[in-house]
Design a protein around this motif. Sequence first.
Motif, mmCIF file in Angstrom:
data_model
loop_
_atom_site.group_PDB
_atom_site.id
_atom_site.type_symbol
_atom_site.label_atom_id
_atom_site.label_comp_id
_atom_site.label_asym_id
_atom_site.label_seq_id
_atom_site.Cartn_x
_atom_site.Cartn_y
_atom_site.Cartn_z
ATOM 1 N N SER A 199 -20.171 -38.042 -10.031
ATOM 2 C CA SER A 199 -20.186 -38.854 -11.465
ATOM 3 C C SER A 199 -19.588 -37.859 -12.290
ATOM 4 N N SER A 238 -24.779 -40.422 -13.418
ATOM 5 C CA SER A 238 -24.362 -41.952 -13.490
ATOM 6 C C SER A 238 -23.489 -42.250 -14.602
ATOM 7 N N GLY A 271 -21.997 -45.493 -16.649
ATOM 8 C CA GLY A 271 -22.162 -47.138 -16.772
ATOM 9 C C GLY A 271 -21.273 -47.812 -18.027
ATOM 10 N N THR A 299 -20.114 -55.742 -16.836
ATOM 11 C CA THR A 299 -20.944 -54.738 -16.838
ATOM 12 C C THR A 299 -20.776 -54.199 -15.225
ATOM 13 N N ARG A 326 -21.672 -50.114 -12.748
ATOM 14 C CA ARG A 326 -22.043 -48.529 -12.999
ATOM 15 C C ARG A 326 -21.980 -47.952 -11.814
ATOM 16 N N ASP A 383 -23.281 -44.696 -9.627
ATOM 17 C CA ASP A 383 -24.713 -43.767 -9.529
ATOM 18 C C ASP A 383 -24.248 -42.859 -8.499
#
Length: 96
Positions: free
Chosen positions: A3, A47, A49, A58, A60, A62
């Motif tokens: 990330s 993470s 997002g 939307t 994301r 992680d």
Amino acid sequence: MVSDELELLVREYVKLGRSSSRGFHPVECPMCNDYKARGGFLFTNGSIGWNCFNCGYTTRFDDTHGRPSKKFISLLNGFGIPEDSVKAILMRNLAS
């Protein structure tokens, strides 16, 4: 962490707005081509997002999942981030 490297890649390719009170960095959404910065990245511990407050896109990533989803990669591609760059980050971290 993957990330962290992906965040650096996003920051390299995307001109992010100032962080909002909720922590989102506003930018125009490449998925709905809105003319205002109504989408935003949220970078938190481990993470990344994305949420567009116009079209509702939307996604994301992680670190616990290991690999970004196709939806997340599509978003990055929408910003002009080459898929090869994302794959290179994943391969480096798999080799570690």
